[in-house]
Enzyme design. Sequence first.
Site, PDB file in Angstrom:
ATOM      1  N   ASN A  18       9.960  -6.931   2.406  1.00  0.00           N
ATOM      2  CA  ASN A  18       9.971  -5.604   1.833  1.00  0.00           C
ATOM      3  C   ASN A  18      11.014  -4.878   1.942  1.00  0.00           C
ATOM      4  OD1 ASN A  18       7.794  -2.819   2.686  1.00  0.00           O
ATOM      5  ND2 ASN A  18       8.248  -3.587   0.625  1.00  0.00           N
ATOM      6  N   GLY A  19      10.972  -4.132   0.860  1.00  0.00           N
ATOM      7  CA  GLY A  19      12.211  -3.101   0.976  1.00  0.00           C
ATOM      8  C   GLY A  19      13.421  -3.533  -0.180  1.00  0.00           C
ATOM      9  N   ASP A  20      13.708  -2.455  -0.861  1.00  0.00           N
ATOM     10  CA  ASP A  20      14.533  -2.415  -1.990  1.00  0.00           C
ATOM     11  C   ASP A  20      14.260  -3.637  -2.980  1.00  0.00           C
ATOM     12  OD1 ASP A  20      15.741  -0.375  -0.717  1.00  0.00           O
ATOM     13  OD2 ASP A  20      17.715  -1.478   0.096  1.00  0.00           O
ATOM     14  N   GLN A  80      -5.843  -2.355   3.479  1.00  0.00           N
ATOM     15  CA  GLN A  80      -4.864  -2.087   4.766  1.00  0.00           C
ATOM     16  C   GLN A  80      -5.340  -0.990   5.961  1.00  0.00           C
ATOM     17  OE1 GLN A  80      -0.848  -0.007   5.046  1.00  0.00           O
ATOM     18  NE2 GLN A  80      -0.182  -1.967   5.009  1.00  0.00           N
ATOM     19  N   CYS A 125       4.105   2.313   9.021  1.00  0.00           N
ATOM     20  CA  CYS A 125       4.173   3.749   8.610  1.00  0.00           C
ATOM     21  C   CYS A 125       5.168   4.513   9.432  1.00  0.00           C
ATOM     22  CB  CYS A 125       2.929   4.541   8.680  1.00  0.00           C
ATOM     23  SG  CYS A 125       2.866   6.063   7.839  1.00  0.00           S
ATOM     24  N   PRO A 153       0.821  -1.108   0.051  1.00  0.00           N
ATOM     25  CA  PRO A 153       0.068   0.070   0.098  1.00  0.00           C
ATOM     26  C   PRO A 153       0.964   1.317  -0.056  1.00  0.00           C
ATOM     27  CG  PRO A 153      -0.744  -1.710   1.717  1.00  0.00           C
ATOM     28  CD  PRO A 153       0.636  -2.181   1.301  1.00  0.00           C
ATOM     29  N   MET A 154       0.513   2.178  -0.779  1.00  0.00           N
ATOM     30  CA  MET A 154       1.042   3.219  -0.932  1.00  0.00           C
ATOM     31  C   MET A 154       0.114   4.531  -0.831  1.00  0.00           C
ATOM     32  SD  MET A 154       4.336   2.545  -3.651  1.00  0.00           S
ATOM     33  CE  MET A 154       3.376   1.610  -4.590  1.00  0.00           C
ATOM     34  N   ALA A 155       0.132   5.535  -0.140  1.00  0.00           N
ATOM     35  CA  ALA A 155      -0.555   6.725   0.098  1.00  0.00           C
ATOM     36  C   ALA A 155      -0.645   7.388  -1.398  1.00  0.00           C
ATOM     37  CB  ALA A 155      -0.415   7.390   1.145  1.00  0.00           C
TER      38      ALA A 155
END
Length: 414
Positions: free
Chosen positions: A244-246, A104, A135, A21-23
């Site tokens: 998650n990440g990179d 989410q 977050c 999820p990305m705002a």
Amino acid sequence: MESSPVQLGALTLDTPVMLAPMAGVTNPPFRQLCREAGEAGLKAAGYAWGDRADLLGGSDRTGPHAPAGLWVCEMVTTRALVERNAETMNMIKPDPGDPVRSIQLYGVEPKTTAEAVRILVGENRADHIDLNFGCPAPKVTRKGGGSALPWKLDLFEELTRAAVRASEEASKDRGFTVPITAKVRIGVDDQHTTFVDAARIAEDAGIVGLTLHARTTAQHYSGHAHWERIGELVQATDLPVLGNGDVFEVSDVQRIMEQTGCAGVAVGRGCQGRPWLFHDMAAFYHGSNERARPRLSEVADVIVRHAELSIEHFNGDEHRALRELRKHMAWYLRGFAVGGEARNALALVSTLAELKERLGGLEDQPYPDAAEGARGRAGNPKQPHLPEGWLDSRELNEAQRAKIALAEVNVSGG
């Protein structure tokens, strides 16, 4: 690479990939583009998953089935959902072709979180719910929410148990219990880690899967993700773990899974302006080397379709839809030889006709190598903003507990 399905409670995830999820990014139009790309990747790999009627409820499966990945709605706040805020209710509208409606939630108060879960499950608005404890935004963490919350073990346990219990109760007429997963970070900073304790508590509470963004709150999105921490989490819990990440390319998927043993990946910034990344990942997971490398003219077609879906999502409000699309322009055009004047003009479009005209003026060209690799703003490390005395104890004091309800601000993030 041939992958095995991942089981998240009643949810079967054939391709272990989650759109993180990305705002302001993962709204229904963008999620639909990502889902369709993932499904095209399955077809490229010759992977058969049944027809769409089967996916959308016509089968004898005991729970939901996500063949190409999990496409998660941008984070919504529990209070706004309980109050049925009009904007929030529009945010949770599903991609109509998605077989698993995934949402989410951000919450800090257990009762409000439970009520939000009851609404989503009892009113048949979601098939999977993810709880956000990842977050790092100061406006969230300074009130004890997001990645700050797992530091308080009592609050984390109360909230996760309340969410799971609410789903179990509200799922009685659904035929399956709507699964609850959680996203966490390593901790507040290197001296105040929380992810292993969070996994233990979450598993005991009935959470069925975890996503670990392998950074601390202090890192925000800067530096490198500490994938070794994902490996630690895999060893510490029996729950499926998504790393998650990179994760920006298929090669990153292969490396993170080999290095950590995680069950799958969650992809955020890597897919900005590049929904076809999910084509490549789905193909990879099911044994195909086919990769999407769209020409500029094909990217332009995706942009136009994104605009058309956005106009529909915003109930025909063309100007709002195009304003929302502007942030995606630089991401879509990354690496292509498009002059600054044309880029600026596209970043200011306000109508569909204007968009088509400006895209039509671009000279076609093949997909550039420069379009690949890390993308999205990394920023710099930030001093975590926390409630007063937050790190003094792993449990809430009376003053902090009294203020917890105030943390349910109308924010979103990942």
